[in-house]
Design a protein around this motif. Structure first.
Motif, short mmCIF file in Angstrom:
data_model
loop_
_atom_site.label_atom_id
_atom_site.label_comp_id
_atom_site.label_asym_id
_atom_site.label_seq_id
_atom_site.Cartn_x
_atom_site.Cartn_y
_atom_site.Cartn_z
N ARG A 216 -3.45 26.38 32.12
CA ARG A 216 -4.48 25.73 31.55
C ARG A 216 -5.25 25.24 32.73
NH1 ARG A 216 -4.54 23.62 26.41
NH2 ARG A 216 -2.21 23.78 26.40
N ALA A 217 -4.41 24.93 33.81
CA ALA A 217 -5.38 24.10 34.83
C ALA A 217 -6.35 25.55 35.53
CB ALA A 217 -4.59 24.03 35.98
N ASN A 218 -5.81 26.83 35.50
CA ASN A 218 -6.72 27.82 35.77
C ASN A 218 -7.82 28.15 34.93
OD1 ASN A 218 -5.14 28.36 38.00
ND2 ASN A 218 -3.91 29.87 37.20
N ALA A 219 -7.43 27.75 33.75
CA ALA A 219 -8.51 28.12 32.67
C ALA A 219 -9.76 27.11 32.90
CB ALA A 219 -7.99 28.27 31.43
N LEU A 220 -9.09 25.65 33.29
CA LEU A 220 -10.02 24.56 33.33
C LEU A 220 -11.07 24.78 34.44
CD1 LEU A 220 -10.92 21.80 32.17
CD2 LEU A 220 -8.90 20.89 33.57
N GLY A 226 -20.15 24.76 37.27
CA GLY A 226 -21.62 24.48 37.01
C GLY A 226 -21.78 23.42 35.82
N LYS A 227 -20.85 22.87 35.35
CA LYS A 227 -20.99 21.87 34.18
C LYS A 227 -21.30 20.48 34.54
CE LYS A 227 -19.56 24.61 30.95
NZ LYS A 227 -19.04 25.78 31.54
N LYS A 228 -22.04 19.87 33.73
CA LYS A 228 -22.75 18.32 34.11
C LYS A 228 -21.59 17.48 34.04
CE LYS A 228 -27.41 19.50 32.82
NZ LYS A 228 -28.61 18.84 31.87
N PRO A 229 -21.69 16.32 34.72
CA PRO A 229 -20.62 15.34 34.74
C PRO A 229 -19.98 14.87 33.29
CG PRO A 229 -22.40 14.54 36.06
CD PRO A 229 -22.89 15.73 35.47
N ASP A 230 -21.03 14.65 32.17
CA ASP A 230 -20.39 14.26 30.92
C ASP A 230 -19.64 15.39 30.22
OD1 ASP A 230 -21.47 12.00 31.06
OD2 ASP A 230 -23.21 12.33 29.61
N LEU A 231 -20.10 16.77 30.38
CA LEU A 231 -19.35 17.83 29.75
C LEU A 231 -17.98 18.01 30.65
CD1 LEU A 231 -18.88 19.94 27.89
CD2 LEU A 231 -20.60 21.33 29.18
N ALA A 234 -15.44 15.65 29.26
CA ALA A 234 -14.88 15.96 28.18
C ALA A 234 -13.93 16.91 28.15
CB ALA A 234 -15.94 16.37 26.93
N LEU A 235 -14.30 18.23 29.12
CA LEU A 235 -13.25 19.23 29.11
C LEU A 235 -12.00 19.02 29.70
CD1 LEU A 235 -16.00 22.04 30.17
CD2 LEU A 235 -14.64 21.99 28.27
N ILE A 236 -11.92 18.14 30.84
CA ILE A 236 -11.04 17.62 31.45
C ILE A 236 -10.03 16.83 30.51
CG2 ILE A 236 -9.86 16.02 33.15
CD1 ILE A 236 -12.17 16.82 34.95
#
Length: 392
Positions: A216-220, A226-231, A234-236
């Motif tokens: 899961r860590a590798n996929a994350l 390139g994701k913005k802070p809010d996203l 949410a993903l983390i």
């Protein structure tokens, strides 16, 4: 001697395994109590009291014990004299004769100065002699042996608090271990700033893998590119919640703390339980501690800046979204209020009053019809004998 295990394993075995995590960061943690610390302490103490009330009747029929486990107990008080969570929990137990006969308190810290001061503070508590089991204070580190112990040992009903929760020496195996048995719930401190900075740092890869699971860590790491802070946040959080659920924590509920300016997340409290009742109780507590509500829907967030920005959250109008979602999800179905609430509310910010308000509105607008299976019903109430029929 107080015992954590269901069998006769001595408490000393448990205490050897405990640790505190990040001692350097913690030295400044108890300098003075911030508003955020007060909110955190209230959430934990209120839930402990509610949790104990629920589990004590069954625990009395078994071995007559419940436990409070604090893996990072600190010195007991902040510099300004305010009590921290362990003392609040002990004071609650002292004031409740029933609880005083059952509570086993296991308090640990890696800093010897903290444990020494904590013991002094405990000894000075008025009525401490009324506790049947003397609180156990230990000084130690958590490692893989601790994770194995918790996974292999059947615990008495326990509420565990893991704070702070960085990444050094800690993994979600610990969380899984302390919630796996009946009546066991957990709250842990999730240092979002450190995790966000560390997820792509090669120097702490092993710690991140232990926290999220390697796959899961590798996929994350790939998802976050390139994701913005809010996203990113949410993903983390989604990755963390999914890993907890994968390990056995059915219900995961985060409470967010923002920095003084209200511009970004600093850390979170993460509640984990296997039972909806615990989830429902904790959501109610977190709702009351939320610094903003929109249409009665709690933000499940504490931000010191919210008092200066009251319109920021109120533009979201979440009740409107709830109404539309219920109409779509339950079209042509007949259900009870509890069926709706228990199935729909999980992983949302909505609380019981939000559903009641929407159902009353829908019933007045004749978009749903409610009737009692017993023939008796007080208008616009939804007890278990009332069925709610949604139109198509």
């Amino acid at each position: 001697m107080a015992v954590l295990c269901q069998d006769t394993s001595p408490i000393d075995i448990v205490l050897v395994l405990f640790q505190a995590g990040e001692a350097i960061w913690a030295r400044g943690f108890f300098e003075e109590r911030s508003d955020q610390s007060e909110v955190k302490a209230r959430i934990v103490e209120k839930y402990f009291s509610a949790w104990a009330t629920v589990v004590m009747p069954t625990a009395e029929l078994k071995n007559g014990k419940i436990a409070y486990i604090d893996l990072y107990a600190g010195p007991g008080r902040y510099r300004d004299g305010s009590a921290s969570t362990p003392l609040l929990v002990l004071e609650r137990a002292i004031s409740n004769p029933r609880m005083a006969k059952m509570l086993v308190a296991l308090l640990n810290d890696a800093n010897k100065d903290n444990t020494s001061t904590l013991q002094e503070e405990i000894d000075a508590l008025q009525g401490i002699e009324n506790l049947k089991f003397k609180p156990e204070v230990s000084c130690g580190e958590i490692d893989e042996d601790a994770a194995r112990f918790f996974m292999q040992t059947t615990l008495i009903p326990s509420f565990s608090f893991v704070d702070p929760f960085g990444y050094k020496g800690l993994s979600l195996k610990i969380v899984n271990g302390v919630i796996k048995d009946w009546g066991c719930d957990c709250v842990f401190f999730f240092n979002y700033n450190r995790i966000n900075a560390g997820i792509n740092n090669p120097a702490v890869t092993s710690h991140m893998n232990a926290l999220f699971g390697e796959a899961r860590a590798n996929a994350l790491r790939k998802q976050l590119e390139g994701k913005k802070p809010d996203l990113r946040e949410a993903l983390i959080l989604e990755a963390l919640a999914n890993e907890i659920k994968n390990l056995g924590g059915t219900f995961v509920l985060p409470f967010t703390f923002r920095n003084a300016a209200g511009t970004r997340t600093s850390h979170k409290l993460i509640f984990v339980s296997k039972h909806f009742k615990g989830y429902d109780i904790m959501k109610g507590i977190m709702a009351k501690e939320s610094s903003t509500h929109d249409q009665g829907v709690p933000s499940l967030t504490y931000s010191p800046a919210d008092a200066d920005m009251p319109l920021l959250f109120s533009l979201q109008r979440p009740l409107d979204a709830l109404e539309g979602d219920l109409l779509a999800k339950y079209a042509n179905q007949e259900v009870t209020f509890d069926q709706i609430y228990q199935k729909h509310s999980v992983d949302t910010p909505y609380v019981r009053p939000n559903y009641r308000e929407i159902l009353i509105k829908l019933e007045k607008e004749t978009k749903v019809k409610a009737y009692s299976t017993t023939g008796k019903r007080k208008a616009f109430t939804y007890p278990e004998h009332v069925r709610i029929r949604f139109k198509g």
